[in-house]
Design a protein around this motif. Structure first.
Motif, PDB file in Angstrom:
ATOM      1  N   HIS A  12       0.939  -1.265  -0.035  1.00  0.00           N
ATOM      2  CA  HIS A  12      -0.063   0.141  -0.190  1.00  0.00           C
ATOM      3  C   HIS A  12       0.864   1.197   0.014  1.00  0.00           C
ATOM      4  N   TRP A  13       2.045   1.431   0.728  1.00  0.00           N
ATOM      5  CA  TRP A  13       2.864   2.245   0.737  1.00  0.00           C
ATOM      6  C   TRP A  13       3.623   2.558  -0.358  1.00  0.00           C
ATOM      7  N   VAL A  14       4.084   1.518  -1.066  1.00  0.00           N
ATOM      8  CA  VAL A  14       4.741   1.371  -2.315  1.00  0.00           C
ATOM      9  C   VAL A  14       3.876   2.076  -3.227  1.00  0.00           C
ATOM     10  N   GLU A  15       2.582   1.725  -3.485  1.00  0.00           N
ATOM     11  CA  GLU A  15       1.598   2.257  -4.321  1.00  0.00           C
ATOM     12  C   GLU A  15       1.231   3.885  -4.094  1.00  0.00           C
ATOM     13  N   LEU A  16       1.219   4.251  -2.923  1.00  0.00           N
ATOM     14  CA  LEU A  16       1.155   5.553  -2.369  1.00  0.00           C
ATOM     15  C   LEU A  16       2.442   6.261  -3.073  1.00  0.00           C
ATOM     16  N   LEU A  17       3.479   5.909  -2.643  1.00  0.00           N
ATOM     17  CA  LEU A  17       4.589   6.694  -3.435  1.00  0.00           C
ATOM     18  C   LEU A  17       4.780   6.795  -4.809  1.00  0.00           C
ATOM     19  N   ARG A  18       4.089   5.853  -5.554  1.00  0.00           N
ATOM     20  CA  ARG A  18       4.044   6.008  -6.827  1.00  0.00           C
ATOM     21  C   ARG A  18       3.310   7.135  -7.440  1.00  0.00           C
ATOM     22  N   LEU A  19       2.397   7.744  -6.594  1.00  0.00           N
ATOM     23  CA  LEU A  19       1.554   8.858  -7.000  1.00  0.00           C
ATOM     24  C   LEU A  19       2.306  10.181  -6.754  1.00  0.00           C
ATOM     25  N   LEU A  20       3.517  10.283  -6.186  1.00  0.00           N
ATOM     26  CA  LEU A  20       4.235  11.452  -5.767  1.00  0.00           C
ATOM     27  C   LEU A  20       4.255  12.333  -6.910  1.00  0.00           C
ATOM     28  N   PRO A  21       4.452  12.174  -8.392  1.00  0.00           N
ATOM     29  CA  PRO A  21       4.119  13.094  -9.203  1.00  0.00           C
ATOM     30  C   PRO A  21       2.900  13.853  -9.308  1.00  0.00           C
ATOM     31  N   ALA A  22       2.101  13.056  -8.862  1.00  0.00           N
ATOM     32  CA  ALA A  22       0.805  13.863  -8.852  1.00  0.00           C
ATOM     33  C   ALA A  22       0.222  15.041  -7.918  1.00  0.00           C
ATOM     34  N   PHE A  23       1.449  14.814  -6.698  1.00  0.00           N
ATOM     35  CA  PHE A  23       1.389  15.944  -5.947  1.00  0.00           C
ATOM     36  C   PHE A  23       2.464  17.208  -6.254  1.00  0.00           C
ATOM     37  N   SER A  24       2.859  17.266  -7.157  1.00  0.00           N
ATOM     38  CA  SER A  24       3.839  18.027  -7.640  1.00  0.00           C
ATOM     39  C   SER A  24       3.385  19.485  -7.351  1.00  0.00           C
ATOM     40  N   GLY A  25       3.968  20.316  -6.453  1.00  0.00           N
ATOM     41  CA  GLY A  25       3.546  21.723  -6.094  1.00  0.00           C
ATOM     42  C   GLY A  25       2.499  21.792  -5.078  1.00  0.00           C
ATOM     43  N   MET A  26       2.184  20.747  -4.420  1.00  0.00           N
ATOM     44  CA  MET A  26       1.580  20.672  -3.222  1.00  0.00           C
ATOM     45  C   MET A  26       2.192  20.235  -1.843  1.00  0.00           C
ATOM     46  N   GLU A  27       1.606  20.638  -0.628  1.00  0.00           N
ATOM     47  CA  GLU A  27       2.176  20.356   0.552  1.00  0.00           C
ATOM     48  C   GLU A  27       1.508  18.932   0.776  1.00  0.00           C
ATOM     49  N   VAL A  28       2.286  17.808   1.114  1.00  0.00           N
ATOM     50  CA  VAL A  28       1.966  16.691   1.379  1.00  0.00           C
ATOM     51  C   VAL A  28       2.139  16.178   2.509  1.00  0.00           C
ATOM     52  N   VAL A  29       1.470  15.824   3.504  1.00  0.00           N
ATOM     53  CA  VAL A  29       1.562  15.241   4.754  1.00  0.00           C
ATOM     54  C   VAL A  29       1.264  13.711   4.660  1.00  0.00           C
ATOM     55  N   TYR A  30       2.096  12.884   5.236  1.00  0.00           N
ATOM     56  CA  TYR A  30       2.102  11.511   5.035  1.00  0.00           C
ATOM     57  C   TYR A  30       1.893  11.086   6.291  1.00  0.00           C
ATOM     58  N   VAL A  31       1.103   9.750   6.244  1.00  0.00           N
ATOM     59  CA  VAL A  31       0.701   8.750   7.412  1.00  0.00           C
ATOM     60  C   VAL A  31       0.702   7.574   6.984  1.00  0.00           C
ATOM     61  N   SER A  32       1.534   6.693   7.904  1.00  0.00           N
ATOM     62  CA  SER A  32       1.650   5.138   7.618  1.00  0.00           C
ATOM     63  C   SER A  32       1.887   4.598   9.105  1.00  0.00           C
ATOM     64  N   THR A  33       2.005   3.147   8.844  1.00  0.00           N
ATOM     65  CA  THR A  33       1.995   2.317  10.248  1.00  0.00           C
ATOM     66  C   THR A  33       3.401   1.976  10.652  1.00  0.00           C
ATOM     67  N   ASP A  34       4.446   2.476  10.037  1.00  0.00           N
ATOM     68  CA  ASP A  34       5.894   2.217  10.261  1.00  0.00           C
ATOM     69  C   ASP A  34       6.745   3.414  10.336  1.00  0.00           C
ATOM     70  N   SER A  35       6.874   4.006  11.531  1.00  0.00           N
ATOM     71  CA  SER A  35       7.804   5.123  11.656  1.00  0.00           C
ATOM     72  C   SER A  35       8.970   5.174  10.819  1.00  0.00           C
ATOM     73  N   ASN A  36       9.695   4.011  10.369  1.00  0.00           N
ATOM     74  CA  ASN A  36      10.632   4.106   9.522  1.00  0.00           C
ATOM     75  C   ASN A  36      10.578   4.655   8.346  1.00  0.00           C
ATOM     76  N   LEU A  37       9.255   4.635   7.697  1.00  0.00           N
ATOM     77  CA  LEU A  37       9.026   5.062   6.468  1.00  0.00           C
ATOM     78  C   LEU A  37       9.291   6.496   6.234  1.00  0.00           C
ATOM     79  N   SER A  38       9.246   7.198   7.096  1.00  0.00           N
ATOM     80  CA  SER A  38       9.453   8.717   7.023  1.00  0.00           C
ATOM     81  C   SER A  38      10.594   8.858   6.356  1.00  0.00           C
ATOM     82  N   ALA A  39      11.628   8.107   6.339  1.00  0.00           N
ATOM     83  CA  ALA A  39      12.870   8.312   5.647  1.00  0.00           C
ATOM     84  C   ALA A  39      12.529   8.292   3.903  1.00  0.00           C
TER      85      ALA A  39
END
Length: 147
Positions: A12-39
């Motif tokens: 699910h996280w991998v799929e979400l990251l594949r959407l990054l180009p769609a968020f260009s120019g936006m402020e994105v705040v992320y939420v996930s279930t593993d704090s290590n993914l903040s990297a």
């Protein structure tokens, strides 16, 4: 424009990251279930919530409360999720707060929507599928979004 992007760890996280180009120019705040993914989203605000599933109702309630607080505090223009339960809880919180919601069902669900996708279909503003055979009046197929 501010987006809150929510997904469980793993696919699910991998799929979400594949959407990054769609968020260009936006402020994105992320939420996930593993704090290590903040990297994987350095430079963006990141929240970690516990994972939960349908077999642990108390945990679902707990993460719903946490996500409701995050959505209320961040005040995004929309919330988007690729799954699973934490994403669904975030979309429910957003809907209660009058914020636009988008669910993108997992690419792994080729024959029917995922359980979370079927629940999300009842209330989200937009629901996208990766598979043309699953499209319908309330389910949008707009091409391979996550490939």
């Amino acid at each position: 424009m501010k987006v809150l992007a929510v997904a469980s760890k793993g696919g699910h996280w991998v799929e979400l990251l594949r959407l990054l180009p769609a968020f260009s120019g936006m402020e994105v705040v992320y939420v996930s279930t593993d704090s290590n993914l903040s990297a994987t989203v350095e430079g963006s605000k990141f929240y970690s919530v516990p994972d939960a599933n349908r077999w642990n109702k108390y945990k679902l309630i707990r993460i719903f409360i946490q996500l409701f607080d995050i959505v209320r505090r961040e005040k995004p223009n929309f919330v988007i999720s690729t799954g699973a339960a934490p994403g669904l809880m975030a979309l429910m919180a957003a809907k209660i707060l009058g914020i636009k919601t988008i669910w993108i069902d997992t690419i792994a669900s080729a024959e029917k929507l995922s359980l979370s996708g079927r629940i999300a279909l009842k209330f989200v503003d937009r629901l996208y599928t990766q598979w043309p055979d699953l499209s319908g009046p309330k389910i949008i197929y707009a091409g391979n979004i996550l490939l």
